[in-house]
Write an enzyme that holds these catalytic residues in place. Structure first.
Site, PDB file in Angstrom:
ATOM      1  N   GLY A 182       0.824  -1.218   0.000  1.00  0.00           N
ATOM      2  CA  GLY A 182       0.000   0.000   0.000  1.00  0.00           C
ATOM      3  C   GLY A 182       0.847   1.252   0.000  1.00  0.00           C
ATOM      4  CG  ASP A 183       5.065   3.122   1.820  1.00  0.00           C
ATOM      5  OD1 ASP A 183       4.745   4.301   2.075  1.00  0.00           O
ATOM      6  OD2 ASP A 183       6.236   2.763   1.579  1.00  0.00           O
ATOM      7  CB  ALA A 184       5.040   0.352  -3.048  1.00  0.00           C
TER       8      ALA A 184
END
Length: 144
Positions: free
Chosen positions: A33-35
């Site tokens: 999700g961060d990426a």
């Protein structure tokens, strides 16, 4: 354009069933999700103006830092389904290996929940909902 890229990334592997995704570690979902969010924000900033990479990075931090992501998830809470909020809570409640360096612990936990939700939507192939949440996230930060 971003939606198609996300769909190709997911379909290049394989869309997982919700049951399979729910079996994945929340921090693994948060990692993806961060990426995904970082790539979305970078693309958004590049398309909004021709500035140096240094300025792009400085502007991106405004959206991807833990405090901003915590603010986003609090703003979106009422718009999330029970299932989505459950995913956020699973991510939020995970114990991280190291304490945050530049963030309040509570903000960091909610940011992890936000990223977990994005990873969940990504792996379940719910790209329309993923894009909707990321676009709303930009609007939330821009309005503050």
């Amino acid at each position: 354009m971003v939606k198609e890229l996300l769909e190709n990334m997911v379909n290049g592997g394989e869309v997982k069933t919700e049951k399979e995704v729910k079996m994945m570690a929340p921090l693994t979902l948060a990692y993806m999700g961060d990426a995904v969010f970082e790539a979305f924000i970078r693309n958004y900033l590049i398309l909004t103006g021709n500035v140096s990479v240094k300025e792009l990075h400085k502007n991106a931090i405004r959206y991807v830092k833990a405090k901003a992501q915590a603010e986003i998830i609090h703003e979106l809470e009422k718009e999330l389904t029970q299932e989505e909020w459950g995913v956020v809570k699973k991510g939020r409640n995970q114990k991280s290996a190291s304490p945050p360096k530049n963030a309040d612990l509570i903000d960091y936990k909610y940011a992890t929940g936000f990223e977990t939700l994005l990873g969940y939507l990504f792996y379940t192939g719910k790209t329309d909902r993923l894009m909707e949440i990321m676009k709303k996230s930009v609007d939330i930060i821009n309005s503050n």
